[in-house]
Design a protein around this motif. Structure first.
Motif, short mmCIF file in Angstrom:
data_model
loop_
_atom_site.label_atom_id
_atom_site.label_comp_id
_atom_site.label_asym_id
_atom_site.label_seq_id
_atom_site.Cartn_x
_atom_site.Cartn_y
_atom_site.Cartn_z
N ASP A 15 -65.64 -9.00 -15.26
CA ASP A 15 -65.20 -7.98 -16.21
C ASP A 15 -64.96 -6.69 -15.42
OD1 ASP A 15 -64.78 -6.16 -18.18
OD2 ASP A 15 -66.48 -6.75 -19.43
N GLY B 203 -60.70 -3.21 -23.69
CA GLY B 203 -61.61 -4.02 -22.89
C GLY B 203 -62.28 -5.09 -23.73
N SER B 204 -62.69 -4.72 -24.94
CA SER B 204 -63.36 -5.70 -25.81
C SER B 204 -62.44 -6.88 -26.09
CB SER B 204 -63.75 -5.04 -27.14
OG SER B 204 -64.64 -3.98 -26.93
N TYR C 145 -72.53 -5.11 -20.16
CA TYR C 145 -71.73 -4.55 -21.26
C TYR C 145 -70.34 -5.17 -21.21
CZ TYR C 145 -69.48 -1.37 -24.52
OH TYR C 145 -68.79 -0.86 -25.60
N LYS D 261 -58.57 0.07 -19.79
CA LYS D 261 -58.75 1.46 -19.30
C LYS D 261 -57.69 1.90 -18.28
CE LYS D 261 -63.64 1.40 -20.43
NZ LYS D 261 -64.28 2.40 -21.21
C1 LIG Z 1 -67.23 -3.70 -18.41
C2 LIG Z 1 -66.66 -3.34 -19.74
N1 LIG Z 1 -66.16 -4.30 -20.52
C3 LIG Z 1 -65.63 -4.03 -21.72
C4 LIG Z 1 -65.59 -2.74 -22.19
C5 LIG Z 1 -65.02 -2.46 -23.55
O1 LIG Z 1 -63.84 -1.77 -23.47
P1 LIG Z 1 -63.22 -1.11 -24.80
O2 LIG Z 1 -64.11 0.02 -25.17
O3 LIG Z 1 -61.84 -0.70 -24.35
O4 LIG Z 1 -63.16 -2.17 -25.84
C6 LIG Z 1 -66.09 -1.70 -21.40
C7 LIG Z 1 -66.06 -0.32 -21.89
O5 LIG Z 1 -66.63 0.59 -21.32
C8 LIG Z 1 -66.65 -2.01 -20.15
O6 LIG Z 1 -67.21 -1.06 -19.37
#
Ligand SMILES: Cc1ncc(COP(=O)(O)O)c(C=O)c1O
Length: 442
Positions: free
Chosen positions: A255, A115-116, A148, A284
């Motif tokens: 997001d 996600g990041s 987030y 995810k």
């Molecule tokens: C909305 C959102 N964006 C980004 C992320 C980051 O994902 P990752 O932990 O796979 O980098 C998350 C993780 O929970 C998230 O909830």
């Protein structure tokens, strides 16, 4: 094969655990050694009901055969192919399958590993898009308080969780934030999307008036914020945000890392709310959390804007060694097959009313000051212990684990997001665990 149930690590000190109270954990470790469908098994042989789909990612449940087989087959056939200037068939197959599922117009997909990384990719795409269109001054990014968006520098800059930001210097410049939409004084114990707060979208107009639209590249929001403790968009809020972005030529990024792939009872939150963004970040659920993968969806117009210049030239100087990794693609294809065969991307819609009633039955339990729900997401907010924020919820988490349920806490909020295969009986079981825990903690 060794009996993993009997194996315990000799020393826990080498592994610096992410987002974990390391010292507490290492005094009283909580270990999972196997999983199947809705349950984990602990190292002492106990079954634990998964109330959080791992970390919001094991959407189809654990160790599903289609996914396992796809990974095994792919690992033996093509383990890796270079992601740059080379291809392999299933990454194209997966991209086609994904765009078929995505909201109309989101015709292209860019692969990442988390996600990041999806967030960083989307933010860079947005800024670069304006530049290739001749609007290079549009570089500002607008996020939201309590948002987030992962843990990389772009993500924490547009994000709005103070603990994730304050330790890491000045972050990205040129970022502003809209207010969050959590209004407990007006919306506490709402069922589904809350009534009040759509006007908070107008704060974007205030930010535009301050910086001028010609300097703003994109707005990024979670349609439903999860990691900050489940914050829902008030009725009409996302529609308003869409209108303001369109009016000012600002890209809207959703997001959907947690809302993507059926969490709300529709394939994406964009479908659920009837609001289509310009860019959509996911991860995810795309691969059921089994092999790391992320996918960024973009509108055709954005993709096509890059497809200019000499044909031997790279159009977008961005990508990861593991973008579209063959084994991750196989896991994702196995995941999509499982979703399709079992109707999981819309199952949340059927279960949502039952889920809502079950959650709200906790209203009069000790410490509860708010309950929020949408699709198969639930939050139970607890009154903090004076002077020790987060302690009460953390005790609830540990107690629930001991009783046989995995829940997640953030601040003093319990967040629930079970795999979409959960049965009504298991919903009752999960909520009963939470009820007993609330009665047991101080
Ligand atoms: C909305 C959102 N964006 C980004 C992320 C980051 O994902 P990752 O932990 O796979 O980098 C998350 C993780 O929970 C998230 O909830």
């Amino acid at each position: 094969m060794s009996n993993r149930l009997k194996v315990t690590p000799n020393d826990l000190s080498a592994f610096w655990m992410p987002f974990t109270a390391n010292r507490q954990f290492k005094q009283a470790p909580r270990m999972f050694v196997s999983a199947k469908d809705m349950h984990y098994t602990t190292s002492d042989g106990r079954k634990v009901l998964d109330g959080t789909a791992g970390l919001w990612c094991v959407t189809a449940g654990h160790c599903r055969p289609k996914i396992t087989e796809a990974i095994q087959h792919q690992a033996a056939e093509l383990d890796y192919a270079p992601a740059f200037q080379m291809g392999h068939p299933i990454v194209f197959e997966l991209a086609n399958r994904l765009v078929d599922l995505a909201p109309k117009g989101m015709d292209h997909v860019f692969f990442t590993n988390s996600g990041s990384e999806s967030v960083e990719t989307a933010l860079k795409m947005a800024i670069a898009y304006h530049r290739v269109k001749g609007e290079g001054a549009r570089t500002r990014l607008i996020g939201r308080e309590r948002g987030y968006h992962g843990v990389n520098f772009g993500g924490i800059s547009v994000g709005g969780i103070v603990t994730n930001r304050k330790m890491f210097g000045t972050l990205l410049g040129g970022v502003d934030h809209m207010p969050h939409t959590h209004l407990p004084e007006k919306n506490a114990f709402s069922k589904g999307v809350p009534e009040y707060g759509a006007e908070l979208a107008n704060e974007l107009e205030r930010i535009v008036a301050l910086h001028d639209a010609s300097t703003i590249a994109a707005v990024i929001v979670e349609p439903v914020a999860g990691s900050t403790g489940v914050i829902l968009p008030p009725k009409g809020y996302l529609q308003k945000l869409r209108e303001i972005c369109t009016k000012h030529g600002i890209l809207l990024i959703f997001d959907e890392v947690i809302t993507g792939f059926g969490r709300l009872g529709a394939p994406f939150a964009a479908d659920y709310f009837g609001v289509t963004p310009d860019i959509m970040t996911t991860a995810k659920g795309v691969s059921n959390g089994v092999i790391p993968m992320g996918a960024v969806f973009v509108q055709k117009e954005i993709h096509d804007a890059f497809m200019t210049g000499p044909e031997h030239m790279i159009e977008f100087f961005h990508g990861y060694t593991y973008s579209g990794n063959p084994i991750a693609c196989a896991a994702a294809l196995g995941t999509l097959d499982t979703y399709k065969e079992e109707g999981l991307l819309t199952r949340g819609e059927e279960l949502a009313p039952y889920w809502e009633d079950a959650l709200h039955s906790l209203k009069d339990e000790p410490h509860v000051i708010d309950i929020r729900n949408i699709g198969l997401i639930g939050a139970i907010e607890l009154a903090p212990i004076a002077g020790s924020p987060t302690k009460r919820a953390f005790s609830a988490f540990v107690k629930a684990f001991e009783r046989g349920a995995l829940i997640r806490t953030t601040g003093d909020i319990i967040a629930l997001s079970p795999p979409l295969i959960i049965t009504k009986g298991q919903i009752n079981e999960l909520i009963d665990h939470v009820r007993e825990v609330l009665r047991a903690i101080d």
